[in-house]
Design a protein around this motif. Structure first.
Motif, PDB file in Angstrom:
ATOM      1  N   ALA A  26     -28.413  70.463 -29.814  1.00 10.69           N
ATOM      2  CA  ALA A  26     -29.324  71.569 -29.457  1.00 10.69           C
ATOM      3  C   ALA A  26     -30.664  71.843 -30.225  1.00 10.69           C
ATOM      4  O   ALA A  26     -31.570  72.353 -29.898  1.00 10.69           O
ATOM      5  N   ALA A  27     -30.380  71.244 -31.461  1.00  4.18           N
ATOM      6  CA  ALA A  27     -31.710  71.198 -32.314  1.00  4.18           C
ATOM      7  C   ALA A  27     -32.598  70.248 -32.030  1.00  4.18           C
ATOM      8  O   ALA A  27     -33.678  70.289 -32.641  1.00  4.18           O
ATOM      9  N   GLN A  28     -32.191  69.144 -31.345  1.00  8.75           N
ATOM     10  CA  GLN A  28     -33.243  68.050 -30.899  1.00  8.75           C
ATOM     11  C   GLN A  28     -34.206  68.574 -29.860  1.00  8.75           C
ATOM     12  O   GLN A  28     -34.006  68.888 -28.618  1.00  8.75           O
ATOM     13  N   PHE A  29     -35.407  68.758 -30.191  1.00  9.70           N
ATOM     14  CA  PHE A  29     -36.571  69.215 -29.499  1.00  9.70           C
ATOM     15  C   PHE A  29     -37.611  67.986 -29.301  1.00  9.70           C
ATOM     16  O   PHE A  29     -37.518  66.688 -30.030  1.00  9.70           O
ATOM     17  N   THR A  30     -38.135  67.713 -28.064  1.00  7.77           N
ATOM     18  CA  THR A  30     -39.173  66.769 -27.832  1.00  7.77           C
ATOM     19  C   THR A  30     -40.334  67.701 -27.037  1.00  7.77           C
ATOM     20  O   THR A  30     -40.111  68.526 -26.150  1.00  7.77           O
ATOM     21  N   TRP A  31     -41.381  67.704 -27.908  1.00  7.69           N
ATOM     22  CA  TRP A  31     -42.475  68.395 -27.374  1.00  7.69           C
ATOM     23  C   TRP A  31     -43.503  67.157 -26.796  1.00  7.69           C
ATOM     24  O   TRP A  31     -43.584  66.222 -27.141  1.00  7.69           O
ATOM     25  N   ARG A  32     -44.273  67.545 -25.892  1.00  5.24           N
ATOM     26  CA  ARG A  32     -45.056  67.115 -25.093  1.00  5.24           C
ATOM     27  C   ARG A  32     -46.509  67.342 -24.553  1.00  5.24           C
ATOM     28  O   ARG A  32     -46.652  68.450 -24.525  1.00  5.24           O
TER      29      ARG A  32
ATOM     30  N   ILE B  83     -47.028  72.061 -34.210  1.00  7.17           N
ATOM     31  CA  ILE B  83     -46.906  70.462 -34.242  1.00  7.17           C
ATOM     32  C   ILE B  83     -47.247  69.970 -32.913  1.00  7.17           C
ATOM     33  O   ILE B  83     -47.732  68.653 -32.961  1.00  7.17           O
ATOM     34  N   GLU B  84     -47.523  71.038 -31.793  1.00  2.00           N
ATOM     35  CA  GLU B  84     -47.857  70.301 -30.386  1.00  2.00           C
ATOM     36  C   GLU B  84     -49.278  69.819 -30.630  1.00  2.00           C
ATOM     37  O   GLU B  84     -49.839  68.793 -29.943  1.00  2.00           O
TER      38      GLU B  84
END
Lengths: 181, 181
Positions: A26-32, B83-84
């Motif tokens: 759940a701690a794996q984020f992907t920012w886009r 961070i974005e």
């Protein structure tokens, strides 16, 4: 103990830390971000969706940015230069950290201001292989007014730096893969 | 030869490269941002002045940005996450490079779009010392429509990457000094 109110929900962050310890996926984020070339070196960049806590997430509104080069680079200056966005991220990350750490330590902040300066030899990007393309170095200077000693304020800034995502991203290498679809 | 028009003044950049070769001090730029803490992890960041070509310079207008954390971090989401902003800078820098290199190589661009994704394990910023604070890795995917072969388009992107200020700043370490005034 005096009630300190910097507006940071530290308890929620401590709870999240505890919860994610047992649920690392759940701690794996992907920012886009998505970008679109406009003309010349001008592009527009949009940010809204991201992934985290095992699901797609969305910012409450879409943010749209213009990036360009200034007139001294023979461009139209429709927005800030790409490398300046790194300074925006660094300043805001360290400032968020100062507020969070102050809340956790019971220190009331009154004002937090910073200036970030990135030194850049532009001969690199113009094609001189002996000069690096990015910043030579970056200096951040904080001005903080708080119910705390100078030493306590310096400790806030040091702890913020220690846990800053952007500080880490700039001071340590990250693997960046660029592909053409 | 067909006249290619991507809107980049390549001749001015080539002239600048030649001029700065003999005047390295003029090539020393300092980019700046100033930030002000608002409340919680929300801050506003302003960019307008910079130094370069031996003098103070200014963007034609001031840019103001809001940075915050999203609701899933128990914050108010008044702007994108610090961070974005790194992804915004990376996308726009590589895109500007593609346009410049295409102009220099006589390749007409029709559209350049990209998606940038940064993978981030947020246990680091929440205090887990075994996890890095910044991105684990970043992936950029370009979709380019141009009067060129797939191979020529891939070469444009490769050359852009080779001379990108932000790509360098993210893939290589930079010294960042943080002080309290």
């Amino acid at each position: 103990m005096t009630t300190v109110e910097n507006g940071v929900n530290v308890q929620a962050l401590l709870d999240a830390r505890a919860a994610l310890k047992d649920a690392p996926e759940a701690a794996q984020f992907t920012w886009r971000a998505t970008s679109k070339w406009e003309k010349g070196v001008h592009s527009t960049i949009r940010v809204q969706q991201f992934h985290g806590l095992g699901a797609e997430q969305t910012h409450k509104s879409e943010s749209v940015f213009d990036a360009d080069h200034p007139a001294v680079f023979a461009a139209e200056d429709n927005g800030i230069t790409p490398i300046e966005f790194l300074l925006v991220g660094l300043a805001s990350c360290l400032t968020a950290g100062v507020a969070s750490v102050a809340q956790n330590r019971g220190i009331q902040l009154r004002s937090v201001e910073s200036t970030v300066e990135g030194n850049h030899d532009i001969r690199g990007i113009l094609g001189d292989s002996d000069v690096r393309n990015g910043y030579n170095d970056i200096k951040v200077t904080f001005h903080i007014d708080a119910d705390a000693t100078k030493q306590e304020i310096e400790a806030l800034v040091a702890q913020s730096q220690k846990r800053s995502a952007v500080f880490d991203a700039l001071t340590n290498p990250t693997d960046v893969t660029v592909t053409v679809a």
